[in-house]
Motif scaffolding. Structure first.
Motif, short mmCIF file in Angstrom:
data_model
loop_
_atom_site.label_atom_id
_atom_site.label_comp_id
_atom_site.label_asym_id
_atom_site.label_seq_id
_atom_site.Cartn_x
_atom_site.Cartn_y
_atom_site.Cartn_z
N TRP A 247 0.83 -1.20 0.00
CA TRP A 247 0.00 0.00 0.00
C TRP A 247 0.86 1.25 0.00
CZ3 TRP A 247 -3.03 -2.38 4.64
CH2 TRP A 247 -3.91 -3.35 4.17
N THR A 248 0.30 2.36 -0.43
CA THR A 248 1.00 3.64 -0.41
C THR A 248 1.06 4.19 1.01
OG1 THR A 248 -1.01 4.95 -0.74
CG2 THR A 248 0.15 4.15 -2.74
N SER A 249 1.92 5.17 1.22
CA SER A 249 2.00 5.83 2.53
C SER A 249 0.65 6.40 2.93
CB SER A 249 3.04 6.95 2.50
OG SER A 249 4.33 6.44 2.32
N GLU A 250 -0.03 7.01 1.97
CA GLU A 250 -1.32 7.62 2.26
C GLU A 250 -2.35 6.58 2.69
OE1 GLU A 250 1.15 10.21 -0.04
OE2 GLU A 250 0.46 8.17 -0.49
N GLU A 251 -2.34 5.43 2.04
CA GLU A 251 -3.28 4.37 2.40
C GLU A 251 -3.02 3.87 3.82
OE1 GLU A 251 -4.56 1.69 -1.33
OE2 GLU A 251 -2.38 1.95 -1.19
N VAL A 252 -1.77 3.62 4.14
CA VAL A 252 -1.43 3.12 5.48
C VAL A 252 -1.74 4.17 6.54
CG1 VAL A 252 0.37 2.18 6.96
CG2 VAL A 252 0.33 1.59 4.53
N ASP A 253 -1.37 5.42 6.25
CA ASP A 253 -1.58 6.50 7.21
C ASP A 253 -3.07 6.72 7.47
OD1 ASP A 253 -0.55 8.39 8.97
OD2 ASP A 253 -0.63 10.00 7.50
N ASP A 254 -3.89 6.67 6.42
CA ASP A 254 -5.33 6.83 6.60
C ASP A 254 -5.91 5.71 7.47
OD1 ASP A 254 -5.43 9.14 5.11
OD2 ASP A 254 -6.15 8.18 3.28
N LYS A 255 -5.44 4.48 7.23
CA LYS A 255 -5.92 3.36 8.04
C LYS A 255 -5.47 3.52 9.50
CE LYS A 255 -5.71 0.15 4.11
NZ LYS A 255 -7.15 -0.02 3.88
N LEU A 256 -4.25 4.01 9.71
CA LEU A 256 -3.74 4.23 11.06
C LEU A 256 -4.59 5.28 11.78
CD1 LEU A 256 -1.68 3.98 13.37
CD2 LEU A 256 -0.20 5.57 12.10
N LYS A 257 -4.90 6.38 11.11
CA LYS A 257 -5.73 7.42 11.71
C LYS A 257 -7.08 6.85 12.15
CE LYS A 257 -4.06 11.42 9.06
NZ LYS A 257 -4.43 12.40 8.01
N THR A 258 -7.67 6.05 11.29
CA THR A 258 -8.98 5.46 11.59
C THR A 258 -8.89 4.53 12.80
OG1 THR A 258 -9.66 5.60 9.28
CG2 THR A 258 -10.86 4.04 10.67
N ILE A 259 -7.85 3.71 12.83
CA ILE A 259 -7.67 2.77 13.95
C ILE A 259 -7.52 3.53 15.26
CG2 ILE A 259 -6.07 1.11 14.98
CD1 ILE A 259 -5.53 0.14 12.06
N MET A 260 -6.68 4.59 15.28
CA MET A 260 -6.46 5.34 16.52
C MET A 260 -7.73 6.07 16.95
SD MET A 260 -3.52 4.28 17.18
CE MET A 260 -3.45 5.09 18.78
N ALA A 261 -8.48 6.59 15.98
CA ALA A 261 -9.75 7.24 16.32
C ALA A 261 -10.73 6.24 16.91
CB ALA A 261 -10.35 7.90 15.07
N ASP A 262 -10.76 5.04 16.35
CA ASP A 262 -11.66 4.00 16.86
C ASP A 262 -11.26 3.57 18.28
OD1 ASP A 262 -13.11 4.06 14.52
OD2 ASP A 262 -12.20 2.25 13.67
N ILE A 263 -9.95 3.47 18.52
CA ILE A 263 -9.48 3.11 19.87
C ILE A 263 -9.90 4.18 20.87
CG2 ILE A 263 -7.43 2.82 21.31
CD1 ILE A 263 -6.09 1.49 18.86
N PHE A 264 -9.73 5.44 20.49
CA PHE A 264 -10.14 6.52 21.40
C PHE A 264 -11.64 6.47 21.67
CE2 PHE A 264 -11.96 10.71 22.10
CZ PHE A 264 -11.32 11.07 23.27
N LYS A 265 -12.42 6.29 20.61
CA LYS A 265 -13.88 6.27 20.77
C LYS A 265 -14.32 5.12 21.67
CE LYS A 265 -14.70 8.48 16.31
NZ LYS A 265 -15.03 8.26 14.88
N ALA A 266 -13.68 3.95 21.50
CA ALA A 266 -14.04 2.81 22.36
C ALA A 266 -13.67 3.08 23.81
CB ALA A 266 -13.33 1.55 21.86
N SER A 267 -12.48 3.66 24.03
CA SER A 267 -12.02 3.96 25.39
C SER A 267 -12.89 5.04 26.04
CB SER A 267 -10.56 4.42 25.36
OG SER A 267 -9.72 3.44 24.78
N LYS A 268 -13.15 6.10 25.29
CA LYS A 268 -13.96 7.20 25.83
C LYS A 268 -15.40 6.76 26.04
CE LYS A 268 -14.08 11.50 27.14
NZ LYS A 268 -13.21 12.00 28.24
N GLY A 269 -15.90 5.93 25.10
CA GLY A 269 -17.27 5.44 25.25
C GLY A 269 -17.44 4.61 26.52
N ALA A 270 -16.47 3.74 26.80
CA ALA A 270 -16.54 2.93 28.02
C ALA A 270 -16.39 3.80 29.26
CB ALA A 270 -15.45 1.85 28.00
#
Length: 300
Positions: A247-270
């Motif tokens: 994958w390109t840098s942009e593809e990997v970076d976009d996926k990383l941003k999404t993963i970190m946002a999801d982790i925050f949302k799960a943590s904050k939601g709990a």
């Protein structure tokens, strides 16, 4: 010498090691080459590999970038941003330097980096070129931070951690090693005006320091959530290896941003659901994910 035994215990569907302190791309390359020689197969059994033999773009940057993306979510929750924030960072390896790089990109000023010998204080902030100079010092010449030459007003402080730097700052990112922030250090963060602490290293804050954070109202992003970017992109590297894709840098970076946002949302939601702080929310979210999977599979 390490690899003749290790292949019996690892595999692409069993356990996939990655680098850490003193184990970088060079060492991973040596181990992967020996694994291929012993097993006569090319699979994604180690991550953090070089780009010429199955590595992923953004993998060296992943933990540092992911940490900053996580903090960005913490700030967004408060309708705030990195713009104009002053950030103290410990460490001078991949996590610290790439976190510093991403902070700059988001408009923050990074005032410290450190190693086991001491820390550098740049009162006007590290520039992109200064961060690159630290990267070169640590990965190419492999020298101590005392060899860093500031192009500005930077000073080197021998034998001290950066948390007591004579300056006000908003965010602290411990990115060096375990138990590097104790109760005394945490009180220095309070005195410096810190509002957010997020861990780039593995458990850099000791229990007494964490008690200070909670008592003084510092929002705390624990390592199990905040520094998950490295493991996340290791997983993405494994995906690319399995699919024989790059994958390109942009593809990997976009996926990383999404993963970190999801982790925050799960943590904050709990945290909100159980009326507790973000650290406990991360613990609860992680526990529930594992417990629910175990129950669904009939384990408990």
């Amino acid at each position: 010498a390490f690899m003749p035994e290790l292949p019996r215990h690892i595999g692409q569907f069993t356990d996939v090691p990655a680098g850490d302190i003193n184990v970088g791309g060079r060492e991973v390359g040596f181990m992967f080459g020996q694994y291929k020689k012993l097993k006569n197969e090319f699979v994604g059994v180690l991550t953090g590999k070089g780009l010429t033999f199955g590595g992923s773009l953004i993998r060296p940057e992943a933990t540092g970038y992911g940490l900053v993306y996580f903090v960005d979510e913490m700030l967004r929750e408060k309708e705030d941003s990195f713009k104009g924030k002053r950030v103290a960072i410990s460490g001078a390896g991949n996590v610290a330097t790439y976190a510093a790089e991403k902070c700059l990109q988001l408009g923050a000023t990074v005032i410290t980096l450190s190693d086991s010998t001491g820390y550098v204080y740049e009162p006007e902030g590290f520039t992109k070129e200064a961060i690159e100079a630290v990267m070169h010092l640590k990965t190419v010449t492999r020298g101590p931070l005392s060899d860093y030459k500031s192009a500005g007003k930077g000073t080197y402080v021998k034998g001290e951690r950066p948390w007591g730097v004579d300056a006000k700052y908003d965010i602290a990112l411990p990115c060096a090693t375990q138990n590097e922030v104790n109760e005394e250090d945490a009180q220095k963060l309070v005195a410096a005006g810190v509002k957010i602490v997020a861990e780039g290293a593995n458990m850099p804050s000791d229990p007494e320091a964490i008690q200070v954070y909670h008592a003084k109202g510092i929002e705390f992003g624990p390592a199990k959530a905040a520094n998950a970017g490295g493991v996340a992109v290791s997983g993405l590297e494994m995906c690319q290896n399995s699919a024989r894709l790059a994958w390109t840098s942009e593809e990997v970076d976009d996926k990383l941003k999404t993963i970190m946002a999801d982790i925050f949302k799960a943590s904050k939601g709990a945290a909100k659901e159980f009326n507790t702080h973000l650290q406990a929310g991360a613990n609860i979210a992680g526990f529930l994910k594992v417990a629910e999977a175990m129950q669904a599979q009939g384990v408990v």
